[in-house]
Design an enzyme around this catalytic site. Structure first.
Site, PDB file in Angstrom:
ATOM      1  N   LEU A  57       0.804  -1.224   0.000  1.00 48.17           N
ATOM      2  CA  LEU A  57       0.000   0.000   0.000  1.00 48.17           C
ATOM      3  C   LEU A  57       0.835   1.270   0.000  1.00 48.17           C
ATOM      4  O   LEU A  57       0.436   2.296  -0.565  1.00 48.17           O
ATOM      5  CB  LEU A  57      -0.923  -0.005   1.226  1.00 48.17           C
ATOM      6  CG  LEU A  57      -1.753   1.256   1.476  1.00 48.17           C
ATOM      7  CD1 LEU A  57      -2.833   1.398   0.409  1.00 48.17           C
ATOM      8  CD2 LEU A  57      -2.376   1.240   2.863  1.00 48.17           C
ATOM      9  N   TYR A  58       1.993   1.240   0.642  1.00 42.57           N
ATOM     10  CA  TYR A  58       2.759   2.467   0.856  1.00 42.57           C
ATOM     11  C   TYR A  58       3.158   3.088  -0.477  1.00 42.57           C
ATOM     12  O   TYR A  58       3.871   2.497  -1.277  1.00 42.57           O
ATOM     13  CB  TYR A  58       4.007   2.199   1.690  1.00 42.57           C
ATOM     14  CG  TYR A  58       3.743   1.673   3.085  1.00 42.57           C
ATOM     15  CD1 TYR A  58       2.466   1.731   3.652  1.00 42.57           C
ATOM     16  CD2 TYR A  58       4.757   1.104   3.840  1.00 42.57           C
ATOM     17  CE1 TYR A  58       2.234   1.246   4.919  1.00 42.57           C
ATOM     18  CE2 TYR A  58       4.526   0.619   5.115  1.00 42.57           C
ATOM     19  CZ  TYR A  58       3.257   0.688   5.652  1.00 42.57           C
ATOM     20  OH  TYR A  58       3.022   0.199   6.910  1.00 42.57           O
ATOM     21  N   HIS A  59       2.666   4.295  -0.681  1.00 44.92           N
ATOM     22  CA  HIS A  59       2.944   5.039  -1.909  1.00 44.92           C
ATOM     23  C   HIS A  59       2.689   4.188  -3.156  1.00 44.92           C
ATOM     24  O   HIS A  59       3.405   4.266  -4.139  1.00 44.92           O
ATOM     25  CB  HIS A  59       4.375   5.592  -1.890  1.00 44.92           C
ATOM     26  CG  HIS A  59       4.599   6.616  -0.828  1.00 44.92           C
ATOM     27  ND1 HIS A  59       4.352   7.955  -1.013  1.00 44.92           N
ATOM     28  CD2 HIS A  59       5.013   6.482   0.455  1.00 44.92           C
ATOM     29  CE1 HIS A  59       4.618   8.611   0.113  1.00 44.92           C
ATOM     30  NE2 HIS A  59       5.018   7.747   1.007  1.00 44.92           N
ATOM     31  N   ARG A  60       1.638   3.369  -3.048  1.00 45.52           N
ATOM     32  CA  ARG A  60       1.169   2.544  -4.176  1.00 45.52           C
ATOM     33  C   ARG A  60       2.265   1.686  -4.784  1.00 45.52           C
ATOM     34  O   ARG A  60       2.352   1.522  -5.998  1.00 45.52           O
ATOM     35  CB  ARG A  60       0.537   3.432  -5.253  1.00 45.52           C
ATOM     36  CG  ARG A  60      -0.663   4.227  -4.763  1.00 45.52           C
ATOM     37  CD  ARG A  60      -1.252   5.057  -5.876  1.00 45.52           C
ATOM     38  NE  ARG A  60      -2.288   5.946  -5.361  1.00 45.52           N
ATOM     39  CZ  ARG A  60      -2.920   6.854  -6.098  1.00 45.52           C
ATOM     40  NH1 ARG A  60      -2.608   6.990  -7.383  1.00 45.52           N
ATOM     41  NH2 ARG A  60      -3.841   7.621  -5.560  1.00 45.52           N
ATOM     42  N   ARG A 338      -1.071   0.501   9.122  1.00 47.39           N
ATOM     43  CA  ARG A 338       0.375   0.330   8.976  1.00 47.39           C
ATOM     44  C   ARG A 338       0.687  -1.063   8.482  1.00 47.39           C
ATOM     45  O   ARG A 338      -0.060  -1.957   8.575  1.00 47.39           O
ATOM     46  CB  ARG A 338       1.065   0.575  10.314  1.00 47.39           C
ATOM     47  CG  ARG A 338       0.954   1.993  10.785  1.00 47.39           C
ATOM     48  CD  ARG A 338       1.601   2.953   9.790  1.00 47.39           C
ATOM     49  NE  ARG A 338       3.000   2.659   9.633  1.00 47.39           N
ATOM     50  CZ  ARG A 338       3.991   3.348  10.179  1.00 47.39           C
ATOM     51  NH1 ARG A 338       3.746   4.401  10.883  1.00 47.39           N
ATOM     52  NH2 ARG A 338       5.242   3.015   9.984  1.00 47.39           N
TER      53      ARG A 338
END
Length: 338
Positions: A57-60, A338
């Site tokens: 998910l983080y920054h796609r 997270r």
């Protein structure tokens, strides 16, 4: 750097886990570019850490790509953890066999690796039978693409259901949970941490600095500096960002931060280091996830793991942050899992 065994497993991880949510500039709230992220990873590994956590998910997906490039040539020395379940691009979401299989393959590609040491379910999926999820994850382990399994943001009941499902199928159980835990957020103590202990899960706790509130940068009656994390969130166009910042900057949280600052001053230590040391010393905590944006922040955070709180200081912090004093006003939720 000290190491602990993760739950009921043989996996050894450093007490300080390097979180990577702040690595990436293409999507969401810009944090740190690839060059700075690489320097942070270098400094963390040089300090003796071996545990790096990320998520698709983080920054796609950009964050996983940054981490993968930074670990080239030394991947085998790192316990690499990532998470799946959340939507990345046009794909679906959840813990179904279809989505998790696609998510794992995409993470492996972005990270430039053949296997994930700790693969975690990012959140519970009420739309997929837990038996399907655990069977899918067990298949990942049997294929050699994943070494250990974990979860994030699960309740105590969900942990129990997952472990029972794995046991019934003779499959691989979870060995870790990633929950939110800090002086501002202690609800995990009531049921979640006891469930982890009973069912063999270690914990990698995040949010130990309360979104930055416990660093001492914010005070009651004062508008946050526009260049601070809360200042950026309050001015962000991202839906929910300002609301999340406002929820954290309530009177109760700021009062806890002020009390923490007093304890830190008496110890001659930084408030952030004291907050991290308090969490690291709590029963049931295996590793504490750090989220530095720079090498300087990383070094400040790592100092906490050399700090031993005197019993009287720990007791004062316990009393100051007693969950019985937590307001039921939606103060504790996070922008993204997270």
């Amino acid at each position: 750097m000290h190491f602990h065994t993760m739950g009921r497993s043989g996996l050894r991880v450093s007490r300080a886990c390097l979180g990577t949510m702040n690595f990436g500039t293409e999507h969401g709230l810009a944090a740190g570019d690839a060059a700075e992220a690489g320097r942070v990873i270098d400094a963390y590994l040089d300090a003796g850490g071996n545990f790096i956590d990320t998520a698709d998910l983080y920054h796609r997906g950009e964050t996983e790509e940054i981490v993968g490039r930074a670990l080239r040539g030394r991947r085998e020395w790192v316990v690499l953890a990532t998470k799946g379940a959340m939507p990345v691009g046009p794909e679906g979401r959840g813990l179904s066999r279809r989505h998790l299989t696609r998510a794992l393959e995409a993470s492996l590609r972005r990270l430039g690796t053949d296997y994930i040491d700790l693969y975690q379910c990012h959140q519970w999926d009420p739309g997929t039978p837990i038996e399907e999820t655990m069977a899918t994850l067990d298949g990942f382990v049997r294929s050699g693409k994943v070494r250990y399994l974990g979860c994030s943001n699960f309740t105590a009941a969900q942990i129990v259901e997952a472990q029972w499902a794995a046991e019934r199928a003779g499959g691989t159980p979870f060995v870790s949970l990633q929950p939110q835990y800090s002086l501002l957020q202690r609800v995990v103590e009531a049921e979640i941490l006891p469930a982890c202990a009973r069912f063999g899960l270690g914990t990698v706790v995040y949010g130990a600095l309360g979104g930055g509130v416990l660093t001492g940068r914010y005070r009651r009656g004062e508008i946050p500096d526009p260049d601070s994390r809360m200042g950026r969130l309050l001015g962000a166009a991202m839906p929910g960002a300002a609301r999340w910042a406002q929820s954290l900057l309530n009177d109760r949280n700021l009062a806890v931060a002020e009390g923490l600052a007093e304890v830190a001053a008496e110890l001659g230590a930084d408030p952030a280091a004291v907050a991290l040391a308090w969490v690291a010393g709590r029963p049931g905590v295996t590793s504490v996830l750090l989220g530095p944006r720079s090498v300087g922040q990383l070094r400040e955070n790592l100092a906490a793991f050399d700090l031993t709180l005197p019993p009287e200081a720990a007791t004062r912090l316990d009393d100051l942050s007693d969950p019985a004093h937590t307001p039921a006003d939606g103060s504790f939720f996070h922008l993204v899992p997270r």
